[in-house]
Each structure stands twice: as structure tokens, then as C-alpha cells.
Scaffold this motif. Structure first.
Motif, mmCIF file in Angstrom:
data_model
loop_
_atom_site.group_PDB
_atom_site.id
_atom_site.type_symbol
_atom_site.label_atom_id
_atom_site.label_comp_id
_atom_site.label_asym_id
_atom_site.label_seq_id
_atom_site.Cartn_x
_atom_site.Cartn_y
_atom_site.Cartn_z
ATOM 1 N N VAL A 1 13.744 7.095 0.573
ATOM 2 C CA VAL A 1 15.019 6.367 0.585
ATOM 3 C C VAL A 1 15.185 5.673 1.925
ATOM 4 O O VAL A 1 15.203 6.305 2.968
ATOM 5 C CB VAL A 1 16.194 7.325 0.314
ATOM 6 N N ARG A 2 15.289 4.371 1.878
ATOM 7 C CA ARG A 2 15.391 3.589 3.120
ATOM 8 C C ARG A 2 16.837 3.207 3.448
ATOM 9 O O ARG A 2 17.163 3.005 4.609
ATOM 10 C CB ARG A 2 14.537 2.324 3.003
ATOM 11 N N TRP A 3 17.644 3.073 2.431
ATOM 12 C CA TRP A 3 19.041 2.691 2.650
ATOM 13 C C TRP A 3 19.837 3.231 1.487
ATOM 14 O O TRP A 3 19.338 3.303 0.358
ATOM 15 C CB TRP A 3 19.150 1.165 2.726
ATOM 16 N N ALA B 1 0.818 -1.207 0.000
ATOM 17 C CA ALA B 1 0.000 0.000 0.000
ATOM 18 C C ALA B 1 0.851 1.256 0.000
ATOM 19 O O ALA B 1 0.406 2.314 -0.451
ATOM 20 C CB ALA B 1 -0.913 -0.010 1.216
ATOM 21 N N LYS B 2 2.068 1.172 0.511
ATOM 22 C CA LYS B 2 2.933 2.355 0.575
ATOM 23 C C LYS B 2 3.869 2.449 -0.617
ATOM 24 O O LYS B 2 4.773 3.275 -0.610
ATOM 25 C CB LYS B 2 3.737 2.340 1.871
ATOM 26 N N GLY B 3 3.672 1.630 -1.604
ATOM 27 C CA GLY B 3 4.461 1.743 -2.815
ATOM 28 C C GLY B 3 5.352 0.536 -3.042
ATOM 29 O O GLY B 3 5.149 -0.527 -2.460
ATOM 30 N N VAL B 4 6.333 0.757 -3.902
ATOM 31 C CA VAL B 4 7.228 -0.330 -4.293
ATOM 32 C C VAL B 4 8.578 -0.125 -3.615
ATOM 33 O O VAL B 4 9.157 0.960 -3.688
ATOM 34 C CB VAL B 4 7.422 -0.352 -5.820
ATOM 35 N N LEU B 5 9.032 -1.150 -2.956
ATOM 36 C CA LEU B 5 10.388 -1.121 -2.416
ATOM 37 C C LEU B 5 11.311 -1.637 -3.504
ATOM 38 O O LEU B 5 11.148 -2.770 -3.973
ATOM 39 C CB LEU B 5 10.484 -1.989 -1.168
ATOM 40 N N MET B 6 12.231 -0.777 -3.913
ATOM 41 C CA MET B 6 13.119 -1.135 -5.020
ATOM 42 C C MET B 6 14.564 -0.994 -4.595
ATOM 43 O O MET B 6 14.929 -0.064 -3.864
ATOM 44 C CB MET B 6 12.877 -0.220 -6.232
ATOM 45 N N LEU C 1 21.044 2.099 -3.521
ATOM 46 C CA LEU C 1 20.036 2.520 -2.548
ATOM 47 C C LEU C 1 18.824 1.608 -2.598
ATOM 48 O O LEU C 1 18.569 0.938 -3.604
ATOM 49 C CB LEU C 1 19.613 3.983 -2.790
ATOM 50 N N ASP C 2 18.111 1.609 -1.481
ATOM 51 C CA ASP C 2 16.779 0.996 -1.420
ATOM 52 C C ASP C 2 15.781 2.123 -1.214
ATOM 53 O O ASP C 2 15.982 2.975 -0.341
ATOM 54 C CB ASP C 2 16.668 0.011 -0.244
ATOM 55 N N ALA C 3 14.745 2.151 -2.005
ATOM 56 C CA ALA C 3 13.754 3.218 -1.909
ATOM 57 C C ALA C 3 12.363 2.615 -1.940
ATOM 58 O O ALA C 3 12.080 1.716 -2.731
ATOM 59 C CB ALA C 3 13.917 4.217 -3.059
ATOM 60 N N ARG C 4 11.510 3.124 -1.068
ATOM 61 C CA ARG C 4 10.090 2.743 -1.073
ATOM 62 C C ARG C 4 9.342 3.880 -1.762
ATOM 63 O O ARG C 4 9.069 4.915 -1.175
ATOM 64 C CB ARG C 4 9.585 2.564 0.350
ATOM 65 N N ALA C 5 9.057 3.682 -3.037
ATOM 66 C CA ALA C 5 8.452 4.747 -3.836
ATOM 67 C C ALA C 5 6.980 4.452 -4.077
ATOM 68 O O ALA C 5 6.650 3.401 -4.639
ATOM 69 C CB ALA C 5 9.175 4.871 -5.167
ATOM 70 N N PRO C 6 6.082 5.360 -3.657
ATOM 71 C CA PRO C 6 4.677 5.198 -4.024
ATOM 72 C C PRO C 6 4.508 5.248 -5.547
ATOM 73 O O PRO C 6 5.395 5.727 -6.260
ATOM 74 C CB PRO C 6 3.994 6.390 -3.350
#
Lengths: 156, 169
Positions: free
Chosen positions: B129-131, A110-115, A125-130
Motif C-alpha cells: 500500500v503506497r497511499w 518488475a515490482k508489480g502493478v501499481l493500482m 488507496l494506491d497499491a503496488r501489488a506483485p
């Protein structure tokens, strides 16, 4: 009389609770539908430069977001690509200087895609993008300017 | 040093004394016993003692609750049940005022859930950005717009990023 009003109030409470449940249930279904495996991603590679010039009309939307944050005078689009990925599938886009940008969707909710994104030689990087949220990554210098990669999840 | 052998059974004189006190002696026996009592102060004292004990017993019987007392208590029990039922009903009606405010509160909660369901998800304060790993380079992360995040690597002038340094995602 008081007993009947109490029963009526309880019935109203139960009805409202049922209504709330019925309204929340589609939300969870929506989240489940968002959990399907396909994650299309719009990728745009642009070059920003301090030389006087124009902003590419295709990058006008990106320019509106970046012009207050970054200093440049022109922006041109080098590459535009839609990468249709499945979960945990690695998509690769080539940069004009030979480096690669790799991206892999790890989770969709629900909060987007973790990529997980790797701009080779620049940043990981890891990003949780809606959905439709642009993650713009500066990829380093290129031909008297800078390369920037815009990654935008675009799914139904 | 042996003690005199005392029998636990009452002697004949005591039995006659009790029989006289209870009015069980017949005419001649009664006349003979009354003559003995007149001659014996000890018998007179025991007879008086018996009479006093009898009076205590009668008084105790007079003060004990009679059968009518239990009848009265039994008659009151249904009334006590009725009063208890009325009190319970009063307590229920005391809580009845909570019914409609409770329904209103439920409606507010339902409205909040609906609003939460209808509004699109927004990025959390944690950030997109998480990491991040930029190696030795400096990097800045900007929330350029509500729907745009910028990750900008700042390299030393003239120093290009190394190629092929990392292959995995």
C-alpha cells in the motif's frame, strides 16, 4: 609468460562480463514484457460473519491467509470475477449493497502493478501489488457481517 | 669640473703589453719592450697581472668537461633506458597477481547478478500500500502473508459508509 596470463585473465573477465550481460538482458526483456498493457485482475467479494457456518471452498485460500488476522466464523463467496483491464482503464465491480469498487492499473513493472482502488464509501488507496499478490480490502458491514474484496493481479 | 676625456680604446702601451704576453712580438720589438718593462715597475705589475689571469683561464679550461665526458654520458643513455624498461616490466609483473583475484571477483559479481535474475521479485519493505485515504474512519493495514495484504476499515458500530461519496478512482 606473465603477460600471457594477464591477457588470459582479462579475457576471462570480459567473458564473464558478457555472460552477466547476456543473463541480465533477458531480465530486462522480461520486465519489458511485463510492461504490456493488459492487466487481468481476479476479484473476489466475500462476506465474513461471526455466525457459525462454513468456509466456502472457493474462499479456502483466502481463509488460510486471513484466519489468523481477522475474527470470523464463516466465509462465503458472494461474487467472483475476472476483470481484464488495460493500463489506465477503470474496471468496476458492484458490491451486493449497491456500492461500487473501482480499480485502475497505473503502471506495471518488475515490482508489480501499481493500482488505484476505490471502494466506494470506505477507502481509496494506491497499491503496488506483485503478480498474484492479494490485496484484501474490508468494505464495511453487510448483513451482520463484513464485506471484503480481494483484488489479485494475474498476468503472464 | 670636467672629467678628463678617457678613451675606451686601449692605448699603444697596453696593446704592446698584451702582444708581449701572448708572444706576438718579433725579436727587435720584443727586446725593446723587455727593456721598457725592466725600467717600469707599473708595466711589470701589469704583466704579472696578465700572467695571473692567463693562469686562471687555463685552470678553468682544465676543469671544464671535455668532449670525452659527453661521449661517456651518451654511452650510458641506452643503459639507462634499458634499466627504466626493466623497472617498468617489474611493476607490471607486480600487478599481475591481481589478475586472477580480479577474475574471481568478476565471477562472484556475475553469480550475484544471475541469482538476482533467477529469484522472483519480492515485495519491498516499503509495502504494497503506497497511499491510502479512509476519510474519518480508522483503518489497519496488515501483511497477512507474503502474498497477501489486508486493508481493513474499522467503522463505528452501526455507522454505514456513505454511498456515492466519491466517484473518481
Amino acid at each position: 609468460m606473465k603477460g600471457s596470463s594477464l591477457r588470459a585473465a582479462i579475457a576471462v573477465c570480459i567473458a564473464l562480463a558478457g555472460l552477466a550481460g547476456a543473463l541480465v538482458a533477458p531480465g530486462s526483456m522480461r520486465a519489458q514484457s511485463a510492461g504490456s498493457n493488459r492487466v487481468p485482475v481476479n476479484v473476489m467479494i466475500v462476506q465474513t460473519s461471526n455466525k457459525k457456518g462454513e468456509v466456502d471452498p472457493r474462499a479456502q485460500g483466502l481463509h488460510e491467509k486471513l484466519k489468523k488476522q481477522l475474527r470470523y466464523k464463516s466465509m462465503r463467496v458472494i461474487q467472483e470475477q475476472r476483470v481484464d483491464l488495460e493500463m489506465n482503464q477503470v474496471g468496476t465491480v458492484d458490491l451486493p449493497d449497491g456500492r461500487k469498487v473501482r480499480m485502475r492499473p497505473l503502471h506495471k513493472g518488475a515490482k508489480g502493478v501499481l493500482m488505484a482502488v476505490d471502494v466506494q464509501g470506505a477507502v481509496k488507496l494506491d497499491a503496488r501489488a506483485p503478480n498474484h499478490h492479494k490485496v484484501v480490502i474490508g468494505a464495511g458491514e453487510y448483513e451482520n457481517g463484513n464485506l471484503a474484496v480481494s483484488i489479485e493481479p494475474d498476468y503472464e | 669640473m670636467s672629467e678628463p676625456n678617457r678613451s675606451a680604446a686601449p692605448d699603444r702601451s697596453t696593446l704592446r703589453l698584451h702582444a708581449y704576453a701572448d708572444g706576438e712580438l718579433s725579436g727587435f720589438a720584443r727586446w725593446r719592450f723587455e727593456r721598457r718593462v725592466r725600467r717600469s715597475p707599473e708595466l711589470q705589475r701589469e704583466l704579472a697581472e696578465l700572467a695571473r689571469i692567463g693562469a686562471w683561464v687555463r685552470d678553468a679550461h682544465a676543469e671544464s668537461p671535455g668532449a670525452e665526458l659527453w661521449d661517456r654520458i651518451a654511452l650510458r643513455l641506452p643503459a639507462a633506458d634499458a634499466r627504466r624498461a626493466e623497472r617498468a616490466a617489474g611493476e607490471r609483473s607486480g600487478l599481475a597477481w591481481l589478475a586472477w583475484p580480479g577474475a574471481f571477483a568478476s565471477a562472484v559479481v556475475a553469480a550475484a547478478l544471475v541469482a538476482q535474475w533467477l529469484t522472483p521479485p519480492t515485495p519491498s519493505r516499503i509495502g504494497v500500500v503506497r497511499w491510502l485515504d479512509s476519510g474519518p474512519r480508522d483503518v489497519m493495514v496488515l501483511e497477512a502473508a507474503p502474498d497477501t495484504t489486508v486493508v481493513w476499515v474499522i467503522g463505528p458500530p452501526g455507522k454505514r459508509p456513505t454511498r456515492g461519496a466519491d466517484e473518481g478512482v
